[in-house]
Design an enzyme around this catalytic site. Structure first.
Site, PDB file in Angstrom:
ATOM      1  N   GLU A   1      42.714  46.839  40.673  1.00  0.00           N
ATOM      2  CA  GLU A   1      41.752  45.799  40.223  1.00  0.00           C
ATOM      3  C   GLU A   1      40.429  46.597  40.817  1.00  0.00           C
ATOM      4  OE1 GLU A   1      42.309  43.693  37.888  1.00  0.00           O
ATOM      5  OE2 GLU A   1      44.246  44.083  37.846  1.00  0.00           O
TER       6      GLU A   1
ATOM      7  N   ASP B   1      44.729  53.210  38.146  1.00  0.00           N
ATOM      8  CA  ASP B   1      45.670  53.533  38.868  1.00  0.00           C
ATOM      9  C   ASP B   1      45.447  54.709  39.802  1.00  0.00           C
ATOM     10  OD1 ASP B   1      47.339  51.798  37.423  1.00  0.00           O
ATOM     11  OD2 ASP B   1      48.393  53.270  36.271  1.00  0.00           O
TER      12      ASP B   1
HETATM   13 ZN   LIG Z   1      44.345  47.122  34.824  1.00  0.00          ZN
END
Ligand SMILES: [Zn+2]
Length: 418
Positions: free
Chosen positions: A281, A364
């Protein structure tokens, strides 16, 4: 353009949208069902055959409902326009309020909102109390559902009606350049909403308690310092009141920024895994994805408002969508535009999905740099399993609709970065 030509063009756009969406949904349904009995090899050790079958059945049940929903939406749009329903509402309200007045305009748009809500209601009820319940995700009672609906209706009345009135007023009072003023108003309203949502609106629906787990708190605070991120607190939200699905998110910006964990997420993941999910996030924040999306949305909104400004001066726009000249006012124009636009802009959808998937990969990669790729990979597998997300989506469907990359691609990319 003649009204007949525009009518034909609109119906053609509806038919094409419907055909493309339903074809992709049928593909997804068949693809998932065909792969129901074999866990794909990268997940063979982590996901059981039972969990895999459950995910397939859950995806297929939701897909079946979504197909009916898409069909109902198209029928509703055609009924409102070519079917003359919007014109009938306009005339009906004209008996109570002076047609063309601000009050009449607000009432027309409110009536349209209520009607759309009623069309959507059976789908929402079926999703929550049949599908989600059958697969063990629903925690919502009928009383809570009704209370939510009442709170949403009150919010729509308190915030929505004045906003609609302001927009209609600007459209009339600001002359030919009204679209620029409405856009500025829209922008200001959105920024304000970002500020007040976390502190004033979200607590109406959920309880937010400061994160109490000291081990997790220390790790999270270390991660935030490492990433150079400041926030106004870590909160746990009682997501389990409504659903067993887990999540983590950020809300607000600037000084109002806060991090929210669903209690359901904390129950399922280890401390390291929660940290990795949070780092993902933070990756969205690091790459300014929220601001980029908002900028694109603002540019699209400006273009659309300018387009509406032009369409409103064209008689074929009203007549082609089933509205007689005596009902061709600003509120009707706004309503017709909102109804018809999605059928003309639907090719934008896959572009936005693609862009969103690029962002997911970037987030990621950021998480893999700040924490361990392994932890995020484990967390994702658990979340896919516990949310019964399919591991075998149809590639074409996924490219068109999915905001997140398919599980196998995401994991392969993550484990490469190690
Ligand atoms: Zn995401």
């Amino acid at each position: 353009m003649s009204p007949q030509a525009f009518s034909t063009l609109f119906l053609f756009a509806v038919a094409v949208t419907l055909l493309v969406k339903l074809t992709l949904m049928v593909r997804q349904f068949r693809h998932v069902r065909a792969h129901r009995d074999r866990v794909p090899s990268p997940f063979a050790e982590t996901i059981s055959a039972d969990a895999h079958r459950k995910a397939a059945d859950y995806t297929c049940a939701r897909m079946r409902l979504a197909m009916t929903d898409v069909l109902a939406g198209a029928i509703f749009a055609v009924a409102l326009t070519c079917g003359g329903l919007l014109l009938a509402i306009h005339h009906g309200l004209g008996k109570l309020l002076e047609a063309g007045s601000l009050a009449h305009g607000v009432a027309l748009l409110a009536a349209l909102g209520i009607l759309s809500w009623l069309v959507e209601l059976p789908f929402s009820l079926y999703r929550t109390f049949v599908i989600e319940k059958r697969f063990g995700f629903n925690r919502m009672t009928a009383a809570l559902y009704a209370a939510d609906a009442a709170r949403e209706a009150a919010l729509a009345a308190i915030i929505g009606l004045p906003v609609l009135a302001a927009v209609l007023w600007l459209m009339r009072a600001m002359g030919a350049n009204w679209w620029l003023w409405v856009w500025l108003f829209w922008l200001a309203f959105n920024l304000l909403a970002l500020f007040i949502w976390p502190t004033f609106i979200a607590p109406l629906f959920n309880k937010f308690t400061p994160l109490a787990d000291e081990t997790l708190k220390t790790r999270v605070e270390n991660l935030l310092t490492r990433c150079g991120f400041r926030s106004r607190g870590l909160f746990v939200m009682d997501g389990s009141r409504r659903s067993a699905h887990g999540n983590a998110y950020f809300t607000g910006f600037g000084a109002a920024k806060r991090i929210v964990f669903f209690d359901t997420l904390l129950d399922k993941l280890s401390v390291e895994e929660v940290e990795a999910v949070l780092a993902h996030e933070l990756g969205h924040f690091h790459h300014r994805h929220i601001w980029k999306r908002l900028a694109v949305l603002a540019a699209m909104t400006l273009t659309m408002l300018w387009l509406l400004g032009w369409l409103m001066t064209q008689p074929w726009f009203f007549a082609g969508l089933g509205v007689a000249p005596d009902a061709a006012d600003t509120a009707t124009a706004l309503a017709l535009f909102a109804i018809a636009l999605p059928f003309f802009t639907f090719p934008v959808g896959p572009l936005m999905s693609h862009w969103s998937r690029v962002h997911e990969f970037q987030a990621d990669a950021y998480a893999a740099r700040q924490t361990r790729a392994d932890d995020l990979a484990h967390a994702l597998v658990k979340l896919y399993r516990d949310n019964a997300s399919t591991l075998t989506p149809d590639p074409l469907y996924s490219q068109f609709f999915d905001s997140h990359p398919p599980a196998a691609l995401r994991l392969a990319r993550l484990l490469q970065t190690q």
